[in-house]
Design an enzyme around this catalytic site. Structure first.
Site, PDB file in Angstrom:
ATOM      1  N   LYS A   3      -5.802   1.363  10.689  1.00  0.00           N
ATOM      2  CA  LYS A   3      -6.026   2.602   9.933  1.00  0.00           C
ATOM      3  C   LYS A   3      -6.164   2.299   8.441  1.00  0.00           C
ATOM      4  O   LYS A   3      -5.882   1.170   8.015  1.00  0.00           O
ATOM      5  CB  LYS A   3      -4.886   3.578  10.221  1.00  0.00           C
ATOM      6  N   ARG A  36       8.330  13.684  12.886  1.00  0.00           N
ATOM      7  CA  ARG A  36       7.056  13.811  12.198  1.00  0.00           C
ATOM      8  C   ARG A  36       6.072  14.340  13.247  1.00  0.00           C
ATOM      9  O   ARG A  36       5.739  15.491  13.235  1.00  0.00           O
ATOM     10  CB  ARG A  36       6.658  12.424  11.661  1.00  0.00           C
ATOM     11  N   TYR A  64      -1.300   0.499 -24.797  1.00  0.00           N
ATOM     12  CA  TYR A  64      -1.003   1.925 -25.001  1.00  0.00           C
ATOM     13  C   TYR A  64       0.499   2.138 -25.172  1.00  0.00           C
ATOM     14  O   TYR A  64       1.302   1.558 -24.439  1.00  0.00           O
ATOM     15  CB  TYR A  64      -1.468   2.746 -23.789  1.00  0.00           C
ATOM     16  N   MET A  92      -6.385   1.259 -17.463  1.00  0.00           N
ATOM     17  CA  MET A  92      -7.282   1.526 -16.338  1.00  0.00           C
ATOM     18  C   MET A  92      -8.082   0.283 -15.950  1.00  0.00           C
ATOM     19  O   MET A  92      -8.263  -0.014 -14.770  1.00  0.00           O
ATOM     20  CB  MET A  92      -8.236   2.673 -16.694  1.00  0.00           C
TER      21      MET A  92
HETATM   22  C1  PLP Z   1       0.804   2.836  11.225  1.00  0.00           C
HETATM   23  C2  PLP Z   1       1.334   2.881  12.602  1.00  0.00           C
HETATM   24  C3  PLP Z   1       1.762   1.709  13.233  1.00  0.00           C
HETATM   25  C4  PLP Z   1       1.796   0.359  12.550  1.00  0.00           C
HETATM   26  O1  PLP Z   1       2.885   0.280  11.672  1.00  0.00           O
HETATM   27  P1  PLP Z   1       3.174  -1.081  10.871  1.00  0.00           P
HETATM   28  O2  PLP Z   1       4.439  -0.848  10.145  1.00  0.00           O
HETATM   29  O3  PLP Z   1       2.043  -1.259   9.928  1.00  0.00           O
HETATM   30  O4  PLP Z   1       3.255  -2.145  11.876  1.00  0.00           O
HETATM   31  C5  PLP Z   1       2.171   1.805  14.546  1.00  0.00           C
HETATM   32  N1  PLP Z   1       2.178   2.990  15.194  1.00  0.00           N
HETATM   33  C6  PLP Z   1       1.793   4.143  14.605  1.00  0.00           C
HETATM   34  C7  PLP Z   1       1.833   5.410  15.361  1.00  0.00           C
HETATM   35  C8  PLP Z   1       1.372   4.123  13.285  1.00  0.00           C
HETATM   36  O5  PLP Z   1       0.986   5.256  12.695  1.00  0.00           O
END
Ligand code: PLP
Length: 365
Positions: free
Chosen positions: A34, A129, A253, A301
């Site tokens: 992801k 969640r 800055y 930046m």
């Molecule tokens: C992001 C995610 C993972 C991977 O987590 P890591 O800490 O990067 O290994 C696994 N399962 C779900 C549902 C996730 O959203």
């Protein structure tokens, strides 16, 4: 061209994949890609990790990118579907989908879209969640089983505290998961990277590592390198200016840093516009011309000021490493009050990406 470059070490990705496999030899492996492969570039990451059994993505657009890259693996949409059109896309792309909420179940029952669908039932065992209440597991399973378009059902849950090594909380989550499913059929998946490393009893049928494939650590005060992983990204640039400051002269800055003595400083072509954390304070480590050095003044930046006291050979054009095999991203993250995950995900579009195929030359090699 601007020198600021994220170099992706494809061999490090493959090394880390082997390492993960060795830790969980009996489980199938869903490589989580992801957020554009944790900022490393989704297509190149998925190709380098083609030895995985499946890919986990957060959005349909990313699932489509995996397919367009020519990969035929199982792909799991971790967030599940929101709308009827999502389900058509899931079908067209031939991907699996997580189902975590009553609203999704109701949508499926109302629509009866053509199958076959492969679903992963997500149970909320303590993260609060996403996920069904574990007490509803059987009822959800029965309702899904009753739908003609549902071909395959699997089970998953997600740990809240595996990265703190919080054994008690994680074991409670495992127990809740086990008890909720009981004797119901279907493969099971619990472990993210931290659990793959800390809780072998959580491995189950499918592990779901993300961070560790990129050489990242989820554990406090440990780097991926300490865990035998190889960082898959080097962020580097060059010095575009070198200056000699007199004692009492300030940098950047807000004039937040003042030279206590005559100081040679370098200005590197990188800043928060590239994803370097603005909150990195004076003292944050960098490497210049192969030497350890430190950030001074506020991060701008486009530019970053560096004390060259420890790197006397540095000059305009010298290489600057912000993080990579020789400087764990966790050290930079720690200084900036964040985690390595956020830094690699936050590299911005104007940074050019390059691929290195050979093993990075590193202290870990
Ligand atoms: C992001 C995610 C993972 C991977 O987590 P890591 O800490 O990067 O290994 C696994 N399962 C779900 C549902 C996730 O959203």
């Amino acid at each position: 061209m601007r020198a600021t470059t994220a170099t992706i070490h494809l061999d490090a990705l493959r090394h880390n994949l082997r390492k993960v496999r060795a830790l969980a030899p009996k489980s199938k492996l869903m490589a989580v890609v992801k957020a554009d492969g944790y900022g490393h570039g989704l297509e190149r990451v998925a190709q380098a990790l083609a030895g995985a059994d499946a890919f986990g993505v957060a959005t349909l657009a990313d699932a489509e990118r995996v397919r367009r890259a020519g990969l035929k693996h199982r792909v799991v949409l971790l967030s599940g579907f929101d709308e009827p059109s999502d389900l058509s896309a899931v079908r067209e792309l031939g991907i699996d989908c997580v189902i975590h909420h009553e609203s999704q179940l109701a949508l499926l029952e109302r629509l009866l879209p053509p199958g076959p669908l492969s679903l992963w039932i997500k149970l909320d065992t303590g993260m609060h969640r996403l996920g069904f209440d574990p007490g509803q597991a059987r009822r959800v399973w029965e309702r899904l089983r009753a739908l003609p378009q549902v071909a395959e059902l699997r089970w998953m849950t997600h740990f809240a505290c595996a990265d703190d090594g919080d054994r008690e909380r994680s074991e409670a989550q495992m127990a809740r998961f086990r008890e909720a499913i009981g004797e119901l059929p279907g493969e099971r998946s619990l472990a993210n990277s931290a659990a793959v490393q800390a809780f072998p009893m959580s491995h189950g049928d499918w592990i779901r590592p993300g961070g560790m494939l990129y050489g990242l650590s989820t554990f406090h005060r440990r780097s991926g390198r300490d865990l035998g992983l190889k960082p898959a990204m080097s962020l580097s640039t060059r010095l575009v200016s070198v200056q000699q400051l007199a004692a009492g002269e300030a940098v950047g800055y807000g004039a937040t840093w003042t030279a206590a003595q005559p100081t040679r400083i370098g200005i590197a072509a990188v800043g928060y516009g590239d994803g370097y954390p603005r909150h990195a304070p004076a003292g944050t480590p960098v490497r210049v011309a192969g030497q350890s050095a430190r950030v001074i003044g506020r991060v701008s930046m486009d530019l970053l000021a560096i004390d060259l006291a420890a790197a006397p050979a540095a000059e305009v054009g010298s290489d600057v490493l912000l993080w990579g095999p020789e400087l764990p991203v966790e050290q930079v993250a720690e200084a900036a009050g964040t985690i390595g995950y956020e830094l690699v995900c936050g590299v911005t579009r104007r940074v050019q990406f390059a691929e290195a195929r050979a093993e990075p030359v590193s202290a870990a090699a």
